[in-house]
Scaffold this active site. Structure first.
Site, PDB file in Angstrom:
ATOM      1  CG  ASP A 155      40.682  38.131  44.810  1.00  0.00           C
ATOM      2  OD1 ASP A 155      41.470  38.458  43.905  1.00  0.00           O
ATOM      3  OD2 ASP A 155      40.557  36.989  45.271  1.00  0.00           O
ATOM      4  CD  GLU A 188      45.970  45.216  40.298  1.00  0.00           C
ATOM      5  OE1 GLU A 188      45.683  45.786  39.331  1.00  0.00           O
ATOM      6  OE2 GLU A 188      47.243  44.887  40.561  1.00  0.00           O
ATOM      7  CD1 TRP A 189      44.635  38.126  40.896  1.00  0.00           C
ATOM      8  CD2 TRP A 189      43.184  39.209  39.795  1.00  0.00           C
ATOM      9  NE1 TRP A 189      43.583  37.989  41.533  1.00  0.00           N
ATOM     10  CE2 TRP A 189      42.541  38.426  40.629  1.00  0.00           C
ATOM     11  CE3 TRP A 189      42.695  39.989  38.595  1.00  0.00           C
ATOM     12  CZ2 TRP A 189      41.189  38.682  40.708  1.00  0.00           C
ATOM     13  CZ3 TRP A 189      41.226  40.090  38.642  1.00  0.00           C
ATOM     14  CH2 TRP A 189      40.465  39.511  39.804  1.00  0.00           C
ATOM     15  N   GLY A 190      48.495  42.097  39.802  1.00  0.00           N
ATOM     16  CA  GLY A 190      49.371  42.865  38.777  1.00  0.00           C
ATOM     17  C   GLY A 190      49.081  43.478  37.769  1.00  0.00           C
ATOM     18  CG  ASP A 210      44.568  32.868  41.178  1.00  0.00           C
ATOM     19  OD1 ASP A 210      45.133  33.918  41.291  1.00  0.00           O
ATOM     20  OD2 ASP A 210      43.560  32.452  41.287  1.00  0.00           O
TER      21      ASP A 210
HETATM   22  C1  GLA Z   1      41.261  34.703  43.232  1.00  0.00           C
HETATM   23  C2  GLA Z   1      42.677  35.013  43.889  1.00  0.00           C
HETATM   24  C3  GLA Z   1      43.021  33.374  44.590  1.00  0.00           C
HETATM   25  C4  GLA Z   1      41.954  33.263  45.445  1.00  0.00           C
HETATM   26  C5  GLA Z   1      40.648  33.054  44.709  1.00  0.00           C
HETATM   27  C6  GLA Z   1      39.467  32.907  45.623  1.00  0.00           C
HETATM   28  O1  GLA Z   1      41.545  34.094  41.997  1.00  0.00           O
HETATM   29  O2  GLA Z   1      43.831  35.314  43.092  1.00  0.00           O
HETATM   30  O3  GLA Z   1      44.129  33.539  45.008  1.00  0.00           O
HETATM   31  O4  GLA Z   1      41.825  33.984  46.631  1.00  0.00           O
HETATM   32  O5  GLA Z   1      40.277  34.305  43.939  1.00  0.00           O
HETATM   33  O6  GLA Z   1      38.020  32.985  45.126  1.00  0.00           O
END
Ligand code: GLA
Length: 400
Positions: A155, A188-190, A210
């Site tokens: 993450d 890394e969410w892009g 997310d």
């Molecule tokens: C982030 C990630 C999620 C999850 C949470 C855990 O938000 O994007 O998929 O792994 O952390 O804390």
């Protein structure tokens, strides 16, 4: 003069060999995920409420429900399994919830013929505030290898000004140095557009923030921050990323919400079908111990999963859109097309897929099979039409 030149050459050769030694490897080349990974992850349903009993029962459920038979194999513990570091800097699992230790849990998962996944973060802390791996990458990778870990989700919380490309390459190299083949899932969410640089770094990379368990629309986080995304919001963000995905390196539009209660059965069928056509990792996020039959039918539809697991690994594109109606199409290895008609609207609508939108000539006669009805519909020329209920899909293959 000659002596000077020879010395220079020797020095250059020495520097070159030194550089070759300290340079990190630039390729992932772990030979894993030649088709998108399939498994289960604890986060979407259980958040921080993880324990060895829960994880073991999910491994049991994966087998008894038929999920393993349908191709699911990774059992991944997300955040909150870790509590601290010992005086030597080793990561310490939560002994209260994981009393037998992580190696024993990995052994249990392996004894079921499944694979063991774990979670960490490139920052000082994970998103839930547990110890992250920054500065401990090699030590953590060695520990994971000792425990028999096969999959790492990594993450991006609490990373400050860290450079994503460098941070993820460090953990990739640490995993490689551990000697154990580990699927590397970049979360890394892009933010730093990993699809542009991560094909040699990770086996999969998140393309967005997310997912949350609803059809469409951004929703504020419980702490007021912005925002989790509806399934269709995530879908829209995949348009244009098709070219970056392929065997061993997949776009990851986040884990599945199928069965978690926030969408209708038809909306879950649409979510699952779309993720299959997108070549998304199929990481279920529901309670595998108590699945309603219609949810099990969705998650284990082998004909739709086969679209996702096609060896060509060519992600679907949106080939047509008009208002709330869309056509998505994916080229398959055998030359056929997998086609999905999506109705985002509030009432039933007929959608026609013309062969020309699929890269076929009009005159071609092709067999059409409905993959949710499990029915051959016969031969068609030039186009195929179907009525699609509101918030639902029709998925079929067209085979010349
Ligand atoms: C982030 C990630 C999620 C999850 C949470 C855990 O938000 O994007 O998929 O792994 O952390 O804390």
């Amino acid at each position: 003069m000659k002596m000077f030149t020879t010395r220079c050459l020797l020095l250059a050769a020495h520097l070159f060999s030194l550089l070759a030694f300290v340079q990190p490897s630039t390729a992932l080349d772990n030979g894993l995920t030649l088709t998108p990974p399939m498994g289960w992850n604890s986060w979407n349903k259980f958040g921080c409420n993880v324990s060895e009993d829960l994880i073991k029962s999910m491994a049991d459920g994966m087998v008894s429900s038929g999920m393993k038979d349908a191709g699911y194999q990774y059992v991944v513990i997300d955040d909150c399994w870790q509590v601290s570091r010992d005086p030597d800097g080793n990561i310490v699992p939560d002994a209260q919830h994981f009393p037998s230790g992580m190696k024993a849990l990995g052994d249990y998962i392996h004894s079921k013929g499944l694979k063991f996944g774990i979670y960490s973060d490139a920052g000082e802390k994970t998103c839930a505030g547990r110890p992250g791996s920054m500065g401990h990458e090699y030590q953590d990778a060695l520990m994971y290898a000792k425990w028999g870990v096969d999959y790492l989700k990594y993450d991006w919380c609490h990373t400050g000004k860290r450079n994503a490309e460098e941070a993820y390459a460090t953990m990739r190299d640490a995993l490689k140095a551990s000697g154990r083949p580990v699927v590397f899932s970049m979360c890394e969410w892009g933010t730093a557009k990993p699809w542009l640089w991560a094909a040699g770094t990770g086996n999969l990379w998140r393309t967005t923030g997310d997912i949350s368990d609803h059809w469409e629309g951004k929703k504020k986080w419980p702490d007021g921050g912005c925002c989790s995304l509806g399934m269709l919001d995530i879908l829209d963000l995949q348009v244009g990323l098709e070219a970056f995905s392929g065997p061993g390196h997949w776009n990851d539009p986040d884990m599945l919400e199928v069965g978690n209660g926030g969408m209708t059965t038809s909306e879950y069928r649409a979510h699952f079908s779309l993720w299959c056509l997108l070549d998304a990792p199929l990481i279920a996020g529901n309670d595998l111990r108590s699945m309603a039959p219609e949810i099990k039918d969705i998650l284990t539809n082998k004909e739709v999963i086969a679209i996702n697991q096609d060896e060509l690994g060519r992600q679907a594109s949106r080939v047509w859109k008009e208002g709330t109606l869309e056509i998505w199409a994916k080229h398959m290895k055998d030359g056929s097309r997998s086609v999905l008609l999506l109705n985002r609207g509030a009432s039933e609508a007929e959608i026609t897929a013309p062969w020309t939108a699929l890269g076929y000539p009009d005159h071609l006669s092709a067999s059409v099979r409905d993959l949710w009805a499990h029915k051959d519909l016969g031969k068609f020329t030039a186009k195929f039409s179907a009525k699609v209920p509101s918030h639902d899909v029709v998925v079929f293959t067209i085979k010349p």
